[in-house]
Design an enzyme around this catalytic site. Sequence first.
Site, PDB file in Angstrom:
ATOM      1  N   ASP A  21     -25.358  10.841  13.831  1.00  0.00           N
ATOM      2  CA  ASP A  21     -24.544  11.536  14.826  1.00  0.00           C
ATOM      3  C   ASP A  21     -24.581  13.028  14.510  1.00  0.00           C
ATOM      4  O   ASP A  21     -23.916  13.497  13.592  1.00  0.00           O
ATOM      5  CB  ASP A  21     -23.101  11.025  14.780  1.00  0.00           C
ATOM      6  CG  ASP A  21     -22.241  11.597  15.900  1.00  0.00           C
ATOM      7  OD1 ASP A  21     -22.698  12.532  16.594  1.00  0.00           O
ATOM      8  OD2 ASP A  21     -21.110  11.118  16.078  1.00  0.00           O
ATOM      9  N   SER A  53     -15.302  10.061  20.033  1.00  0.00           N
ATOM     10  CA  SER A  53     -15.685  11.450  20.238  1.00  0.00           C
ATOM     11  C   SER A  53     -14.413  12.293  20.400  1.00  0.00           C
ATOM     12  O   SER A  53     -13.614  12.349  19.474  1.00  0.00           O
ATOM     13  CB  SER A  53     -16.620  11.566  21.446  1.00  0.00           C
ATOM     14  OG  SER A  53     -17.275  12.801  21.448  1.00  0.00           O
ATOM     15  N   HIS A  68     -24.196   8.953  17.718  1.00  0.00           N
ATOM     16  CA  HIS A  68     -22.868   9.070  18.325  1.00  0.00           C
ATOM     17  C   HIS A  68     -22.452   7.757  18.964  1.00  0.00           C
ATOM     18  O   HIS A  68     -21.272   7.429  19.007  1.00  0.00           O
ATOM     19  CB  HIS A  68     -22.909  10.190  19.363  1.00  0.00           C
ATOM     20  CG  HIS A  68     -21.578  10.785  19.699  1.00  0.00           C
ATOM     21  ND1 HIS A  68     -20.741  11.356  18.759  1.00  0.00           N
ATOM     22  CD2 HIS A  68     -20.926  10.916  20.889  1.00  0.00           C
ATOM     23  CE1 HIS A  68     -19.645  11.807  19.342  1.00  0.00           C
ATOM     24  NE2 HIS A  68     -19.733  11.550  20.626  1.00  0.00           N
TER      25      HIS A  68
END
Length: 675
Positions: A619, A539, A651
Amino acid sequence: MKRWMTGALVAATIAATSRADERPMTIDDLLAVKSVGDPQVSPEGAAVVYVVSELDKEAGKTNSSLWLVPTAGGEPRKLTSAPGTNNHPRWSPDGKTLAFVSSRGGSAQIWLLPIDGGEARQLTKLPIDVDGPLWSPKGDRIAFAAQVYPGKSPEETAVQDKVKEESKSKVRTYDHLMVRHWSAWDEGKKSHLFVADAKTGEAVDLTPKLEVNTPPAPFGGSGDYAWSHDGATLAFTAEPIENHAWSTNTDIWLVPVGGGEPKNLTESNPAADGSPEFSPDGGRLAYISQARPGFESDLWVLRIRDLATDKTIDASSYLDRPIQGFAWKSPTELIASIDDDGTVPIVALPASGARDGSHKLATGGANASVSVGPGGESFAYLHHTGDKPGEVYYKSGDAEAKALTSHNAPLLAQLDLSPMESFTFEGADGAKVQGWLMKPPGFDPNKKYPVLFLIHGGPQGAWHDEWHGRWNYPLFAAPGYALVAINPRGSTGFGQKFTDQISLDWTGKVYEDLMKGLDHALATYSFLDEDKVAAAGGSYGGFMVNWICGHTDRFKALVSHAGVFDLVSMYGSTEELWFPDWEYGGPPWEKLEHYLDRSPSLFAENFKTPTLVIHGALDFRVPDVQGLGMFTSLQRVGVPSRYVWFPDEGHWIAKPANRIVWWREVHDWLAKYLK
């Protein structure tokens, strides 16, 4: 003396043998870990019910079951054996019955289990799944959440779902944002708050007209609603009514259980409010709150509102630490888990807001999911560390906390797992910055070890001394790597000023903190091999890995998971627009220079380091085009690279078979350049 030495030699021999029998962790071990959660102390305080979840690797599913353990200690007893979901247990006020969610009937419904024996019976029989049962104070009703089309009943919702499923056209049309969130498209349904009769299961939607989710998606739960002391009212947290895609203004509402319009209790605060909990005497409502609209990582403060006067006091901001969860301990005191210097302690907080009454009740590692016993004299909670998965602990009065469960002890006895070691150093602007070190299995201080440098996401997050089910420290270290993990500028738990200092500065002080932290570790620990260092992040951590790729060649290899690559295109494809609006100062058409100066995509000509890029097709937080763009650029400039794309993941990589692939790819990539 001779006898003592003989005993010592025997003990040393046993310890050495035991140590020699230990081995590095494998992905099969990680998947075999039993996840212990949701402890709930019984009304009379004699037992704790909790949930144990186990992965069925072959089926690719998780089976969860309810367990019961005496608070005095003893062998836990399994209460449910049905496969599938059996979770979220809650005691009836008289302590005779457990309400829980089970999928044993084909869908997720509320079931009731007599605690003294007998078979569980199904309470709700709705044509849609339900979640999060909470008993009313009198035990005559149970609140829960379920997804419906606003204005439609559960039965009408099921019919509409079937029509959509059978339609030959799967087109979606939208007139406003969000069109998708986290890993799911908006299908028009919203989570609503229901109340069921505890005898008949007949259910009523208390929020039939609500056009947003309660609890808020995607991570809300039963902690977002609560019964009033008299059972006449429910408090609940709902998403922003307006501008959902760029507003953080969740609010707390009150709705009469007998019917009536909900009332917005926190309308005056344009920032986030959530997690309501009525005081034991019924006169006050505690909840967590933020002050700055649009900033999801503002300090979470515990507030207490007098329901008669509407006067609200601040009970925790003086700690300068975010509240992660709380419970009333008594009418005069609450207990809370806080994010604090890379750990999550449990603290006591006076309901008056007085600073001198605050003190820590549980420290070291991560401590959460608190359940208070009768009279506030005891509480159960989950405790875990970087080298030990969570188990149920119990603390009564001034006595030392004790572990009530040890579900993972047989597995842990086989593994060579090192504890996390904290260190500090001087970062950007001379600020004190904290980091973690984990030694590899079979550690020998006279040897040199390759280093894996971990960068956390958020960016307002932190590496804690905790057991992580996905980015698991021992499994990263298992091939023989020493781990270094820094909590740089932007990390939570080190004061709100420290957290704030990454906004509008994603590549400045934070980058300097990271590099100085790595330099400090390499200079301090002689067993770290400075010539064999790789970095990995997910991320925001993936963003920083992408940034590192264009700004230094000190690493032998990089791993970028779900990383942001191009800030401009990211704005138009992510879902929670309040995030880039705050972090970058506004949309790209207003702050284009800021976006361009900090976008890894514009520094691809400097890429040199071999990079593994990983992304999930579902995601929607950091869409997979970001990962593809990173890989495309690496290939175009001739840098060794590999793209791992999961069509059925978001994600986070969650499915057992995919987790195996993820770890195999990461370990193989690192071995290629560090061994």
